[in-house]
Design an enzyme around this catalytic site. Structure first.
Site, PDB file in Angstrom:
ATOM      1  N   GLY A  42       0.863  -1.177   0.000  1.00 38.88           N
ATOM      2  CA  GLY A  42       0.000   0.000   0.000  1.00 38.88           C
ATOM      3  C   GLY A  42       0.890   1.214   0.000  1.00 38.88           C
ATOM      4  O   GLY A  42       1.845   1.314   0.777  1.00 38.88           O
ATOM      5  N   ASP A 258       7.770   4.487  -3.903  1.00 39.95           N
ATOM      6  CA  ASP A 258       7.410   4.731  -2.505  1.00 39.95           C
ATOM      7  C   ASP A 258       8.653   4.980  -1.647  1.00 39.95           C
ATOM      8  O   ASP A 258       8.614   5.787  -0.713  1.00 39.95           O
ATOM      9  CB  ASP A 258       6.622   3.548  -1.956  1.00 39.95           C
ATOM     10  CG  ASP A 258       5.280   3.389  -2.655  1.00 39.95           C
ATOM     11  OD1 ASP A 258       4.743   4.391  -3.144  1.00 39.95           O
ATOM     12  OD2 ASP A 258       4.776   2.247  -2.719  1.00 39.95           O
TER      13      ASP A 258
END
Length: 303
Positions: A42, A258
């Site tokens: 995520g 990320d």
């Protein structure tokens, strides 16, 4: 809660199911993979963990399912020294999942089912107001409801980063206007600006210009092995290219973006006296380290 919170992440937490294959499948094709693993992912949680591993004091506002995956994820975030006082499990909802295919060449494709992440709403901003008042940097993405993200940005007074992923073809102008830094990769920039493709520094410059015309204050456009291009409204028409370290042994690019965002947030929070060029250069180094290991969070380096 300490008054010295560096990075607050408002966003997604997803369990990764990763299949490693010789190459990515074509439409309708079934391939034999040679390895499977589960991991914690995520974009929100990834970016939070990346910042924490660089040494930032981090916290997260997120929703997990009322299942064993959610319980496992809470435990994992605590082990990564993330404050989880506002990470809640939602009864009757499943934890978000991502199905990821990774080729031997390091390329990937991803399908996500966000599950409990869809329960994150504007009220969660109010409930976490203490964190919003203490944090130096706020990080948001687009894997959770946009109305909640906009409310988070409206309520935050420090430096905010919006990682506009997954990309939206019709990007709300307020999303660009409210964020201090709007960060996208090549494919996301192409979708949002309608330029067709972004594969060179000159094309990245044009895409940055277009995003600022759409309302962004400062744009960072990441270009994988080419590094990043950025520009800001204080110097319209002027764009800087920041090179990335050369990597010869790419294993898995899944978490690189990320890792970049988390490292960028960490550097902005901890070293406000440094230039944005320096922050981006440091983030490129962390991202280049992450692609040399498999997985997402498992690939993020520790400072």
């Amino acid at each position: 809660m300490s008054e010295e919170l560096d990075v607050l992440v408002f966003g997604s937490a997803i369990i990764d199911f990763i299949c490693y294959t010789p190459r990515l499948p074509k439409a309708g094709e079934t391939l034999h993979g040679h390895k499977f693993q589960m991991g914690y992912g995520g974009k929100g949680a990834n970016q939070c963990v990346a910042a924490a591993r660089q040494g930032s004091r981090t916290a997260m506002v997120a929703k997990l399912g009322g299942d064993t995956f959610g319980s496992d994820y809470l435990r994992q975030l605590r082990e990564e020294n993330v404050n989880v006082s506002h990470v809640h499990q939602v009864a009757g909802q499943s934890t978000g999942i991502a199905q990821i295919a990774v080729s031997d060449g390091g390329e990937n494709n991803i399908i996500i089912v966000v599950g409990a992440n869809n329960e994150l709403d504007a009220n969660d901003v109010f409930l976490a107001k203490e964190l919003f008042s203490e944090a130096k940097v706020l990080v948001c993405q687009l894997e959770t409801p946009i109305a909640a993200t906009l409310q988070a940005l409206r309520c935050f007074k420090g430096v905010s980063i919006v990682n506009a992923a997954p990309a939206m073809e019709q990007t709300p102008p307020e999303l660009l206007q409210l964020s201090s830094i709007f960060c996208v990769n090549e494919s996301e920039a192409a979708i949002m600006t309608g330029v067709g493709s972004v594969s060179s520094i000159s094309e990245a410059n044009r895409a940055c210009k277009r995003l600022m015309e759409m309302g962004a204050n400062t744009v960072i456009l990441t270009l994988g092995p080419l590094g990043a291009v950025w520009g800001g409204k204080e110097a319209p028409g002027k764009f800087q290219h920041v090179a990335a370290p050369q990597v010869s042994n790419v294993v898995d690019t899944t978490g690189a973006g990320d890792a970049f965002i988390g490292a960028l947030a960490h550097n902005l929070a901890r070293f406000p006296e440094r230039s944005l060029d320096e922050h981006i250069e440091a983030a490129c180094v962390v991202a280049s380290q992450s692609v040399q290991l498999p997985g997402t969070q498992s690939s993020f380096p520790r400072a």
